[in-house]
Design an enzyme around this catalytic site. Structure first.
Site, PDB file in Angstrom:
ATOM      1  N   ASP A  88      -0.078   5.525   0.406  1.00 47.37           N
ATOM      2  CA  ASP A  88      -0.363   6.352   1.488  1.00 47.37           C
ATOM      3  C   ASP A  88      -0.270   5.707   3.179  1.00 47.37           C
ATOM      4  OD1 ASP A  88      -1.203   8.418  -0.424  1.00 47.37           O
ATOM      5  OD2 ASP A  88      -3.562   7.665  -0.710  1.00 47.37           O
ATOM      6  N   ASP A  92       0.708  -1.378  -0.527  1.00 44.83           N
ATOM      7  CA  ASP A  92       0.259   0.432  -0.208  1.00 44.83           C
ATOM      8  C   ASP A  92       0.983   1.133   0.005  1.00 44.83           C
ATOM      9  OD1 ASP A  92      -2.027   1.947  -0.018  1.00 44.83           O
ATOM     10  OD2 ASP A  92      -2.200   1.582   2.065  1.00 44.83           O
TER      11      ASP A  92
END
Lengths: 310, 310
Positions: free
Chosen positions: A27, A25
């Site tokens: 953010d 991932d």
């Protein structure tokens, strides 16, 4: 669930050898809103040097390929189109896989819409502007009988009732009109202090009122996992390490896909939240403070090898 | 549940003598969007001639007192301020009853907001216009730290995510900030053919994300029933006939209040829907095709009296 850096040297080496892919991932893991997170650059370098393929898997629907590439370049790395997975591109790949033809009505960011158009699709959207409070004007504006063949739903800061109203009518007027969703979070962390309701509840409202279930192509949808496995030619799920900061999206996604999971505490999940997880819930295999800890782990594991071979 | 005009003559007379108040819904009962429903004028006249007090109880939050009075005048009747109950006025009466002071953030129609302001309250709202897709701009616009003491929620065609976001932050930032709702329907019938999701799901989203329960002052809230009984000085619930076209709002409301209930089939409820009601559900005491049938019933019942006394 084990704390990554507390592993024994032997377990660290074993862990490092247990995966070929790192899907991560972005953010809250590699960067916060605009700032890279400390040590991420070195950790990616160390993973690559150790022969791992690093792929970026984000739910952020407001960013273009170009802006992902720039942000990764800011970490000192380059990433090809195949190394970056985000909702708009997953939706495009899905539409291509079913040979979709027809008009799209989109509730999403401008960037997301641009990506759909760039892929050759005709896309309509809105209204963004408020309408006069007249039922007659609203109905004639919204109920346009256009031959929409897919409603696409992703995070849209300018989501409004009239967009849902349009989507509802397209789906009701044509049973063959598809309902496809990108990434729809239950919460959006706009700052570390401020989080608000995300779009998933609005999608639920639309699903209920039209008696449909959306085809979802963001985390934690298993459909995205299937697409990723095909696209990256992953044959052994266990040889993938999935890294993320969110339990509901990242850990759930990684576990359902059969990947190993590493939860980092640099984003939307605190140590207290991890400790509160029950054993039958969405418990990651490992957790650690930050993505940078993978650098430290690799140093430990390989230092040990160097020591042993000297 | 009995079909009104199928009652025996004796039962018709008994029914007519069993109530003093007729509280009636408006949209779908007295008129459709702009057109009066056939015979409604005569039925109101007959009820008044029979000594009944007729009060109009609507969930429509987009109309002013003036426009209600005009629409009722179009039926050949006059109605005072005390004869017309609608969400904005019920909310004002509630705020007055708790001696509310402070700033209001409102998600509702312009008319609703005007009524709040006319009652002396300071009201802010919006944004109606779309915002740039920038988290920084959005947060600085929305998270304004204004001392909002009540969030008021009613039907708003221009409802959008940013309004919910603002409401969420006001409620979270101040545990004393009230959450008050007018009429929030699960469905809005914009035309007889077109109905869409109403605002009640959005209110649920707000309630969930803030862990609050709204004080609701539209049908079917029992709080509105209490307010009505006080205001109209109703002492015997059974001597009220509540007339409406919606099972979820009108019949539920009337039953919970202890009123007699009459469902009319001129609006959002079909005979099939009535027949599908199970006996333990929200079954009205009576049903009939239209409000005009009350004229016919009174004619039957009083004709019979005339015949008997001649």
């Amino acid at each position: 669930m084990r704390r990554l850096l507390n592993l024994s040297l032997q377990d660290k080496r074993q862990f490092l050898e247990s995966f070929d892919y790192v899907l991560t991932d972005c953010d809250g893991v590699l960067w916060t809103l605009n700032e890279p997170l400390e040590g991420t650059d070195r950790a990616i370098r160390a993973l690559k040097d150790a022969g791992k393929r690093v792929v970026f898997v984000s739910n952020n629907g407001a960013k273009s390929l170009d802006s992902y590439q720039k942000q990764i370049a800011g970490l000192g790395h380059s990433a090809s189109e195949d190394d970056i997975v985000y909702p708009a591109i997953s939706v495009v790949r899905y539409l291509q896989s079913i040979d979709f033809k027809g008009l799209i009505f989109a509730i999403c960011s401008k960037t997301f819409m641009d990506i759909l158009r760039k892929a050759g699709y005709e896309v309509i959207s809105g209204p963004n502007d408020p309408l006069p409070e007249s039922v007659d004007i609203i109905v004639s504006t919204i109920d346009d009988k256009l031959p929409v063949k897919a409603v696409i739903f992703d995070n849209d800061f300018n989501f409004n009732h009239m967009k849902l109203f349009r989507a509802e009518l397209y789906l009701k007027n044509d049973p063959n009109c598809l309902l496809v969703a990108g990434a729809i979070s239950p919460r959006i962390f706009v700052t570390p202090q401020v989080d608000v309701t995300g779009m998933s509840q609005y999608l639920s409202v639309l699903e209920q009122s039209t008696d449909r279930k959306a085809v979802i192509l963001g985390k934690p949808s298993p459909r995205l996992a299937e697409q990723l496995k095909n696209h990256l030619k992953i044959t052994q799920n266990q040889r993938v390490l999935f890294v993320g900061d969110m339990i509901a999206q990242d850990v759930t996604f990684g576990r359902a896909a059969g990947f190993q999971t590493l939860l980092v505490l640099s984003g939307g999940t605190s140590l207290e939240m991890v400790e509160a997880l029950s054993n039958n819930g969405n418990v990651p295999d490992f957790y650690t403070d930050s993505f940078a800890d993978l650098d430290r782990l690799i140093q430990d594991a390989t230092q040990n090898i160097k020591d042993a071979t000297e």
